[in-house]
Design an enzyme around this catalytic site. Structure first.
Site, short mmCIF file in Angstrom:
data_model
loop_
_atom_site.label_atom_id
_atom_site.label_comp_id
_atom_site.label_asym_id
_atom_site.label_seq_id
_atom_site.Cartn_x
_atom_site.Cartn_y
_atom_site.Cartn_z
N GLY A 1 73.02 62.83 -22.57
CA GLY A 1 73.16 63.47 -21.95
C GLY A 1 73.36 65.30 -21.96
O GLY A 1 72.33 65.61 -22.62
N SER A 2 73.70 66.03 -21.13
CA SER A 2 73.23 66.98 -20.86
C SER A 2 74.49 68.45 -21.49
O SER A 2 75.76 67.21 -21.54
CB SER A 2 72.84 67.65 -19.86
OG SER A 2 74.70 67.99 -18.74
N VAL B 1 77.70 69.33 -19.38
CA VAL B 1 78.25 67.41 -19.31
C VAL B 1 79.07 67.36 -20.18
O VAL B 1 80.20 66.51 -20.05
CB VAL B 1 77.55 66.54 -17.70
CG1 VAL B 1 78.23 64.96 -17.92
CG2 VAL B 1 76.53 66.61 -17.79
N GLY B 2 78.17 67.26 -21.62
CA GLY B 2 78.85 66.61 -22.37
C GLY B 2 80.47 67.66 -23.37
O GLY B 2 81.34 66.75 -23.24
N GLU C 1 75.04 62.72 -27.65
CA GLU C 1 73.43 62.76 -28.09
C GLU C 1 73.58 63.98 -27.07
O GLU C 1 73.31 63.37 -26.00
CB GLU C 1 72.75 61.62 -27.98
CG GLU C 1 73.16 60.73 -28.23
CD GLU C 1 72.87 60.52 -30.09
OE1 GLU C 1 72.20 61.71 -30.50
OE2 GLU C 1 73.40 60.31 -30.84
N CYS D 1 64.16 63.93 -24.35
CA CYS D 1 65.62 65.11 -24.67
C CYS D 1 64.93 65.76 -26.42
O CYS D 1 65.35 66.59 -26.12
CB CYS D 1 66.71 64.58 -25.32
SG CYS D 1 67.01 63.12 -26.28
#
Length: 469
Positions: free
Chosen positions: A189-190, A193-194, A211, A245
């Protein structure tokens, strides 16, 4: 919520201990069952993703389904080799010992999947986790309610919940999951948020694979094959409506060929995506934006750029009701614009000019390390300069983003664009603990030569060992 998360977690935690001693053939049986279900139900899966994103069939089958099937095929073919303990030679000061590395399951794993490739980026990591012998809870994205439901139905049909389970829902479900002491968390994800996922994992000292993404640049030098570069940039950028991504986030092009490259890019958009005439009710070549929220964000980014002087070179009539956002090309952009500060994650392509390759490299190095970096040039020296002078999760020379599909390459980011690797053997290692094992012989050993008390003889032994270096 489709399951009592705490209860399922406890069941999986207990069952994970049993999986450590099962035959590897049972892992293969799970993978074979997964493969057969996908082959049998691929049209059902497409119907789900079509309802969520209006994704073209070939794009879904080619990028998502075949990718997962390749991961399963590789795991079935190579699992016996992957799990085999690796012998390690003993150095002179450890003579008499025998060493090896064993590959054991991490235990209970959590996979949090994104919405942009909702099937492959959920089931791809699942394949690696199953191959490594773990129990797994999957959290699909709430933005893909039809795909999420299809994945939940698939898992329920194929697996006991003490091996694999699905937790559907929104942010509150993710928060409940992240509070649990998983052995490993795999998040896609982003970057923002990571960071939250990593903070939550730190509370339980869980290992993580992140990732993420970032602003992946594409460099086009004056020595590039411009028409070819334009087509490959267009495909890499606008497939899945830019919601990838690894998509090229912006283009850095030498000022001597910039105008010509823009012309080719606009031409290739027309050739590949029907140029402003894409039927709103027939997305046969072009994916829709996943939600109105994401659509509005893209409109805001584009409006911000135009307000600050960006020039729109190509676009169409965006349609909010159907979430269709046409491929858009802009020039005259500046670093102050949102389009050059945020990861775009949509079909807006900024074109930036540079005078020297060193200038382009400096611009890239001033930003966080990207997930992907792409350089188009026929010059080997220019290729090498970019490769040696920049850092990125992965690089394509004379193409964009397709390193993800080369499943024999480890895939992942670096720093802000992620940590840890996925795909094939790298994915197996991600979901395994590499456990070193040393067996000592009975009787006299080399290590005993350094036991206390520390005599002059032992001083001489240490001096001798230093001479070996």
């Amino acid at each position: 919520m489709t399951l009592q998360i705490q209860s399922v977690f406890e069941k999986q935690k207990e069952h994970a201990l049993l999986l450590r001693t099962e035959r590897y053939s049972q892992r293969k049986q799970r993978l074979e069952a997964l493969r057969n279900w996908i082959l049998k139900n691929r049209e059902h899966l497409y119907d789900a993703v079509d309802k969520d994103m209006g994704k073209p069939p070939i794009e879904f089958y080619g990028v998502e389904i075949l990718y997962v099937l390749n991961e399963i095929k590789s795991a079935l073919k190579n699992l016996d080799k992957w799990v085999r303990p690796k012998k390690i030679d003993a150095p002179i000061d450890m003579l008499g010992t025998r060493s090896k590395i064993m590959y054991e399951p991490r235990g209970v794993c959590l996979i949090i999947a994104p919405w942009n490739y909702p099937f492959s980026l959920c089931i791809g990591p699942l394949v690696s986790a199953l191959a490594a012998g773990n129990t797994i809870i999957i959290k699909p994205s709430e933005f893909n309610k039809h795909v999420s439901a299809a994945i939940a139905a698939m898992v329920k049909e194929l697996f006991d919940e003490k091996v694999v389970a699905v937790a559907e829902g929104g942010v509150e479900v993710s928060q409940e999951l992240l509070a649990l002491p998983f052995d490993h968390i795999f998040f896609t994800g982003s970057t923002s948020v990571g960071k939250l996922v990593m903070k939550a994992a730190a509370e339980n000292l869980a290992s993580v694979t992140l990732e993420l993404g970032g602003k992946s640049p594409a460099i086009v030098t004056g020595n590039a094959h411009l028409e070819e570069a334009a087509e490959r940039i267009v495909i890499g950028k606008f497939v899945n409506a830019g919601q990838t991504c690894t998509a090229p986030d912006y283009v850095l092009v030498h000022n001597s060929v910039a105008d010509k490259l823009v012309e080719h890019i606009i031409e290739k958009i027309g050739n590949r995506f029907a140029d402003k005439a894409i039927p709103l009710n027939k997305p046969s070549h072009y994916t829709r934006i996943v939600s109105h929220k994401h659509f509005d964000r893209l409109v805001g980014i584009l409006d911000n750029a135009v307000e600050q002087g960006a020039i729109i070179n190509h676009t169409g009539n965006h349609d909010r009701d159907s979430r269709l956002f046409y491929p858009t090309v802009i020039t005259n952009v500046s670093a102050a614009m949102k389009v050059m500060q945020e990861e775009i994650f949509g079909p807006i392509l900024p074109i930036v000019t540079y005078e020297t390759l060193e200038e382009a490299i400096d611009r890239i190095n001033q930003k966080p390390k990207p997930l992907g970096l792409y350089v188009f040039t026929k010059s080997r020296s220019e290729q090498n300069l970019v490769l040696k002078s920049t850092s990125a999760g992965g690089v394509c020379v004379n193409d964009c983003a397709i390193h993800f599909l080369q499943h024999r390459l480890p895939f992942g980011g670096v720093n802000s664009s992620g940590m840890g690797k996925a795909h094939e053997y790298a994915g197996f290692l991600t979901f395994s603990n590499e456990k070193p094992v040393l067996r000592q012989r009975s009787g006299l050993t080399s290590v005993q030569a350094l036991y206390p008390p520390y005599t002059k003889l032992k001083d001489k032994i240490v001096d001798f060992l230093f001479r070996l270096f």
